[in-house]
Design an enzyme around this catalytic site. Structure first.
Site, PDB file in Angstrom:
ATOM      1  N   LYS A 200     -10.097  19.944  52.065  1.00 16.05           N
ATOM      2  CA  LYS A 200      -8.861  19.202  51.837  1.00 16.05           C
ATOM      3  C   LYS A 200      -7.790  19.755  52.768  1.00 16.05           C
ATOM      4  CE  LYS A 200      -5.519  17.938  48.254  1.00 16.05           C
ATOM      5  NZ  LYS A 200      -5.157  18.074  46.824  1.00 16.05           N
ATOM      6  N   LYS A 253     -11.094  15.189  52.537  1.00 10.02           N
ATOM      7  CA  LYS A 253      -9.843  14.483  52.298  1.00 10.02           C
ATOM      8  C   LYS A 253      -8.811  14.950  53.313  1.00 10.02           C
ATOM      9  CE  LYS A 253      -6.284  13.780  48.755  1.00 10.02           C
ATOM     10  NZ  LYS A 253      -5.776  14.184  47.431  1.00 10.02           N
TER      11      LYS A 253
END
Length: 330
Positions: A200, A253
């Site tokens: 992320k 992400k």
């Protein structure tokens, strides 16, 4: 005439193109995010200005919208909660009657076949907007890693007790997968999978989400715990650590700007791979379409196909519900 490759032979008709198509996006690939608000106003339904077509929903409105989506063919959702009250330790995030816990129980009671994923983090529930407990080190304020793990364990267990099918930690604390696995196993949830936000990035594409989840940090940023967008080898270290700690899914992400990272992980790991097409990706496509600069459906499908082609098995996307309702994916 000299021989040359005639690739157009397989592109000459729609039927031939469909026959040799290498990738596709189906309803079972998509996970729809919902923002559920703890409010006494049962009819509360507020469009998110920076995310056209997306809403903050009361439990009652969530129930109605979800029923329509499931009837159309939606298979999986991920839940984000907006509590009535916030505090320094995100107490509402692990409360038995917290908003996500209520939403999980409602969704599973109405739609037992629906896969319900929950976001395990504290940023929506803390009054400072960070993903854990703040600590002061000299003149710096940062998130305390190990004490935050104990709270994340409480969040995950509370979601499991409510009936979640998958818990998905997005906090990016070191050791969180091991901590959650230990806590879930100790409570008897040995078979509950963990979908790790393994990679992320500290991305500029999250802005609209922070409007939706009301989780903008009140000071500083998240660069000390989310990843540097310049780094790719670090992604392998993060994913490897999560695999060793027994993550059942890996996630990248954002998705679109990090297709190379999705491919890198796909080539090295066998775990199911998820990718999150984040709010900024969604909002840019919507803005382009609203100005008639692009074809909404064509660009949406192309963006999702790119994520699948890079190696993702599952895609979290705000387009999921609409695409399924309109039959653009089945």
């Amino acid at each position: 005439m000299a021989d040359f490759f005639r690739g157009r032979r397989l592109r000459s008709t729609a039927a031939l193109r469909a026959l040799v198509s290498e990738h596709s996006v189906t309803a079972q690939d998509l996970i729809m995010p919902y923002f559920v608000v703890d409010t006494d106003d049962t009819s509360f339904r507020k469009e998110i200005p920076s995310m056209p077509g997306q809403f903050q929903l009361s439990l009652n409105e969530f129930e109605k919208q979800l029923a329509e989506a499931v009837e159309a063919g939606l298979r999986a959702i991920i839940l984000f909660g907006i509590p009535k009250c916030k505090d320094a330790t995100g107490t509402e995030g692990y409360a038995e009657d917290g908003i996500v816990q209520q939403a999980v129980r409602l969704a599973k009671a109405r739609h037992p076949q629906l896969v319900v994923v929950t976001d395990v983090c504290l940023c929506e529930y803390t009054d400072h907007g960070h993903c854990g407990i703040l600590q002061h080190v000299e003149d710096d304020v940062t998130v305390a890693n190990d004490s935050t793990l104990a709270l994340l364990q409480k969040v995950a267990v509370s979601h499991a007790k409510a009936g979640a099918d998958i818990v998905a930690p997005s906090d990016m604390m070191d050791g969180r997968i091991q901590a959650l696995r230990e806590a879930l196993d100790a409570e008897g949830f040995v078979n509950l999978p963990i979908m790790s936000y393994a990679v992320k990035y500290a991305s500029a594409f999250y802005g609209p989400f922070r409007d939706a989840a009301e989780s903008t940090p009140q000071s500083g940023d998240r660069k000390s715990y989310q990843m540097d967008p310049a780094n790719s080898r670090e992604a392998l270290r993060e994913a490897t650590a999560d695999v060793l700690e027994e993550a059942d899914f890996l996630m990248v992400k954002p998705a679109g700007p990090y297709l190379d990272i999705i491919r890198m992980l796909r080539d090295r790991f066998d775990q199911p791979m998820a990718a999150y097409q984040v709010s900024g990706e969604y909002s840019m496509i919507m803005a382009g379409a609203q100005n008639d600069w692009i074809d909404l459906d064509a660009v949406t499908m192309e963006s999702l196909l790119a994520i699948k082609r890079a190696g993702a098995d599952l895609i979290i996307t705000y387009f999921a519900e609409d695409l399924i309702k309109r039959g653009l994916v089945q």
